[in-house]
Enzyme design. Structure first.
Site, short mmCIF file in Angstrom:
data_model
loop_
_atom_site.label_atom_id
_atom_site.label_comp_id
_atom_site.label_asym_id
_atom_site.label_seq_id
_atom_site.Cartn_x
_atom_site.Cartn_y
_atom_site.Cartn_z
N LYS A 178 0.85 -1.19 0.00
CA LYS A 178 0.00 0.00 0.00
C LYS A 178 0.89 1.24 0.00
CE LYS A 178 -3.13 2.90 2.44
NZ LYS A 178 -3.56 3.37 3.76
N GLY A 266 -11.34 7.84 6.72
CA GLY A 266 -12.52 8.65 7.00
C GLY A 266 -13.72 7.90 7.52
#
Length: 335
Positions: A178, A266
């Site tokens: 990632k 988020g």
């Protein structure tokens, strides 16, 4: 009764002539083709007990209402389990969880198990050479059972991110990684110029980068074009718990991508995770939402259920949005 031995009655608002001498049960089954056990009959504004339908005779001039239950939807189709694939690796769970902010590795491991996640993100940090007995994540989450996804958390330029992942590959042989290159510390928003540059270099070196990015369909397509194997737009700033702030652009990214799209950052509640999946995303990555919950293990279970429910909702196909009411039960056939 008429001279020809027939009766004149009204059934559900329609005039009918029937033979005299038949019961309500016979009227239902022989004349109307209905199963008496599955109907209710009102005769001249009074409900007739079902147990007496075989006894009560139809009389001339009767006004009958015959009703039954009708469904408000289609028959349920069998649910087919579906997984997803990234860089040739297939997974069942669409939830990826992080390994930071937990009170200890034991709680982290318990949350991973409760979440059903098959992938965890791991930060690459220096070994504690002063304490050889310090616990390590691998002692609690087995990389042979759970796929580790090394990330570049804390990197603010392409060079440091690339260096970190080169070390990660050397340490564990990982090529699926990632990538995140941050622009500044206050918002932790990605620096897309550096992110794009790092993605291209890593892809050319044989890495398979899943890339954290802004929720911009143009930037997402550019990342895919230079070698990103998955696009990971933020839903809101990292650790904010604000939920999906721009559903329109997330949906546009999903529609334009040919690689998996996963909302990264988020998510604060289970409903946020479900929204991401209902937009068509292939998965959701989260850390703080679980780790900082009052009960991280219970929240991990909630997130697992939300991701699964959101995916089923997306596959089922959302109903159309209407400006005015539309009754669930048909208006035809009202009493």
């Amino acid at each position: 009764m008429q001279a020809d031995g027939t009766l004149s009655i009204v059934v559900n608002g329609e005039h009918r002539r029937i033979a005299a001498g038949i019961t309500l049960a016979q009227l239902a089954s022989e004349v109307l083709g209905l199963e008496p056990s599955k109907i209710a009959v009102e005769r001249n504004l009074e409900v007739v007990p079902r147990s007496t339908l075989t006894e009560v005779l139809v009389e001339d001039g009767d006004e009958l209402e015959i009703v039954h239950f009708v469904g408000g939807g289609d028959h349920a189709a069998p649910v087919i389990e579906d997984g997803w694939t990234v860089a040739g690796k297939s997974f069942r769970s669409r939830l990826i969880v992080g390994t930071g902010k937990y009170k200890d590795f034991a709680q982290n491991a318990a949350a991973v198990e409760a979440s059903g996640a098959e992938i965890v993100t791991v930060a690459v940090r220096r070994v504690n050479v002063s304490d050889r007995n310090a616990p390590m994540l691998t002692d609690y989450i087995d990389p042979k059972k759970i796929t580790y996804l090394p990330n570049t958390a804390g990197c603010f330029d392409a060079e440091s991110a690339i260096r970190t992942l080169r070390l990660a590959r050397e340490a564990g042989g990982w090529e699926l990684v990632k990538l995140e290159v941050l622009g500044e510390a206050r918002t932790l928003y990605p620096d897309m110029v550096e992110t794009l540059r790092a993605t291209e270099i890593l892809a050319n070196e044989g890495f398979k980068p899943m890339v954290y990015c802004v929720d911009d369909p143009i930037a997402a397509k550019r990342l895919e074009n230079v070698g990103a194997v998955a696009i990971m737009p933020l839903g809101a700033p990292i650790g904010s718990g604000l939920g999906i702030q721009n559903r329109v652009t997330i949906r546009l990214i999903v529609e334009g991508a040919t690689v998996p799209v996963l909302v990264d950052a988020g998510v604060g509640s289970a409903s946020d995770a479900a929204v991401a999946m209902e937009l068509g995303c292939d998965g959701v990555l989260m850390n703080t939402a679980i780790a900082e919950a009052k009960d991280p293990i219970l929240m991990a279970r909630a997130m697992k259920a939300a991701v699964e429910a959101g995916r089923l909702s997306y596959r089922a196909g959302r109903m159309g949005i209407r400006r005015y009411a539309d009754p669930s039960s048909p208006l035809a056939g009202l009493i």
